[in-house]
Design an enzyme around this catalytic site. Structure first.
Site, PDB file in Angstrom:
ATOM      1  CE  LYS A 263       9.032  26.659 -32.396  1.00 12.74           C
ATOM      2  NZ  LYS A 263       8.213  26.387 -31.214  1.00 12.74           N
TER       3      LYS A 263
ATOM      4  CG  HIS B  64       5.204  22.358 -36.008  1.00 11.75           C
ATOM      5  ND1 HIS B  64       4.488  23.383 -36.583  1.00 11.75           N
ATOM      6  CD2 HIS B  64       5.199  22.619 -34.668  1.00 11.75           C
ATOM      7  CE1 HIS B  64       4.070  24.212 -35.651  1.00 11.75           C
ATOM      8  NE2 HIS B  64       4.480  23.768 -34.486  1.00 11.75           N
TER       9      HIS B  64
ATOM     10  CD  GLN C 272      11.516  22.433 -31.220  1.00 15.79           C
ATOM     11  OE1 GLN C 272      12.344  22.446 -30.313  1.00 15.79           O
ATOM     12  NE2 GLN C 272      10.403  23.163 -31.169  1.00 15.79           N
TER      13      GLN C 272
ATOM     14  CB  CYS D 289       1.453  22.426 -34.064  1.00 18.46           C
ATOM     15  SG  CYS D 289       0.550  23.865 -33.468  1.00 18.46           S
TER      16      CYS D 289
ATOM     17  CG  ASP E 159      10.435  22.810 -39.078  1.00 19.96           C
ATOM     18  OD1 ASP E 159      11.052  23.659 -38.398  1.00 19.96           O
ATOM     19  OD2 ASP E 159       9.299  22.413 -38.781  1.00 19.96           O
TER      20      ASP E 159
END
Length: 476
Positions: free
Chosen positions: A239, A140, A216, A381, A213
């Site tokens: 999220k 991303h 998710q 993105c 990251d």
């Protein structure tokens, strides 16, 4: 001909279609208008962009709002209460991702904010050049652009398989003295991931740290810094079912204590003079200004709710929904499910697909206007990845979470099938780059202030963001 109402009641997979949500979320009973005059329950299959608030989170926010006041330097009773709430939330957020005793938790705005913060803390190379950071092209933009801006980034193209990608990482890590490897915990495009334990081992063997990251991954799987050995993790409240403006960066203290303060302002300093400033250590060093107390409390409440779930139940729920999406969409002629690594295991509930010969924006507009289904279209993105995979024009992404039901997944599969086999019933046109319904009859919510603006709002956004490319991107 099958009616829209009948289509919305059909089931693509009866066994999965009966699956209930794992946790109640705000908005699950919201009705939205469709072009044939009906109102249908909104099927939010855009969880990967921003997840709805858990009911437990909303209740917690309502509970603490009367207690809100200034923090850290207030002598008043409610200031002391708010400070205690904020610091307790910080501790809980760190615990949720397995922070080690010596780790520090910095409350940020979101994953993007967290990774930009860390980018300012990577120590320079001994030769005085910016610290070297290795990143894959699958990331991303939040985990790509901050490193590029420092001037020390190397972007490595991912391989056609997990094994090939790991081999490429091993070779590249041996070529230079990298300070950091930045890697996604789960792709926001496909839900796939590299085996984290192997990635951490490769990086540490080469003397590099690892930042994950977790945008998710964290909301969908249990994760622990202590257990994985990863050095840092960044994730977003919006999220993680806490869309109240807070996120977090959690990890090793030394870089954060010495790095460039993320914002210059009150609260981040020990002493200010006209010629020199003494900065605090982390986390205060990076939290200048009045902190988002309510956002931090909301994120902590989401962490508590997710931690209370049976991990096996969470995994089974998401795996079943994802499998129904992949199997159902793959069974439709002309629909192609996107993959990065066919050999990836245990992907999270993010599925991207294309409909051959059809603009992704049109498909997404149809799903919304004629079925009340929210998905995301564009390049998510992740422009370099979509370009490498051959989707320069974008694709369509459906994503699920703890508030998703099997019936919502079935609605999407049936709606895509109806689109392919029968086509839209409404007329659509591109207005300033955005697909919209011609003479859209759908009303806007009363009191929203959007009367007369609904059809042009998205077009206005696209006009302002034209430099981003031909398709809109989601929030970081």
């Amino acid at each position: 001909m099958t009616t829209l109402a009948e289509l919305d009641c059909q089931t693509a997979a009866p066994d999965v279609a009966a699956a209930p949500a794992l946790l109640p979320v705000v908005g699950s009973d919201t009705l939205v208008p469709v072009v044939d005059g009906r109102s249908v329950p909104y099927a939010n299959l855009d969880v990967a962009a921003s997840a709805p608030a858990l009911r437990a989170v909303a209740d917690r926010v309502t509970e603490v709002l009367p207690l809100y006041a200034s923090v850290h330097r207030g002598a008043g009773y409610l200031s002391q209460v708010s400070t205690a709430l904020y610091e307790a939330a910080r501790a809980r957020i760190g615990e949720f991702v397995g922070a080690r005793d010596e780790d520090v938790t910095v409350v940020t705005r979101n994953t993007t904010d967290s990774l930009n913060l860390l980018a300012g803390c990577v120590p320079p190379h001994p030769d005085g050049t910016p610290g070297r950071v290795l990143v894959l092209d699958v990331e991303h933009h939040a985990n790509l652009l901050p490193w590029q801006r420092t001037g020390g980034a190397t972007v490595l193209a991912g391989g056609a398989s997990v094994a090939e990608t790991l081999s490429g990482l091993r070779t590249e890590l041996a070529r230079f003295d990298y300070a950091l490897l930045a890697v996604t915990g789960a792709s926001n495009v496909t839900g796939e991931a590299l085996p984290l334990a192997e990635v951490v081992r490769l990086a540490h063997d080469a003397g590099a740290r690892v930042v994950l990251d977790g945008a998710q991954l964290v909301p969908h799987r249990g994760f622990s810094l202590a257990q994985t050995g990863a050095d840092y993790v960044a994730f977003s409240g919006h999220k993680t079912y806490a869309p109240f403006g807070a996120g977090a960066l959690v990890g090793r203290r030394d870089w954060l204590d010495a790095g460039t303060p993320h914002l210059a302002g009150g609260g981040a300093v020990r002493q200010v003079g006209l010629d020199a400033t003494q900065w605090q250590t982390a986390p205060a060093r990076h939290e200048a200004g009045s902190p988002n107390v309510v956002g931090a409390v909301a994120l902590a409440a989401a962490c508590d709710a997710l931690a209370a779930l049976d991990p096996a139940a969470l995994h089974a729920h998401e795996a079943a929904l994802r499998a129904a999406l992949v199997d159902g969409l793959s069974s439709i002629e002309g629909v192609r499910v996107v993959t990065v690594w066919p050999d990836a295991t245990d992907p999270v509930g993010v599925v991207t697909f294309s409909v051959t010969g059809h603009d992704p924006g049109l498909v997404a507009a149809y799903l919304s206007a004629e079925h009340g289904i929210g998905v995301r279209d564009g390049r998510f993105c992740a422009h370099p990845l979509l370009a490498r995979l051959g989707y320069d024009a974008g694709a369509i992404r459906a994503s699920v979470g703890v508030g998703t039901t099997g019936a919502e997944v079935a609605r999407l599969v049936d709606a895509v099938r109806a689109y392919v086999e029968q086509g839209p019933s409404a007329r659509y046109a591109v207005v300033d780059g955005c697909w919209t319904v011609v003479d859209d009859p759908r009303p806007v919510p009363a009191g929203s202030g959007l009367e007369g603006l609904f059809a042009t709002a998205a077009a206005g956004f696209l006009a302002d963001a034209a430099a981003c490319g031909p398709a809109p991107d989601g929030p970081a």
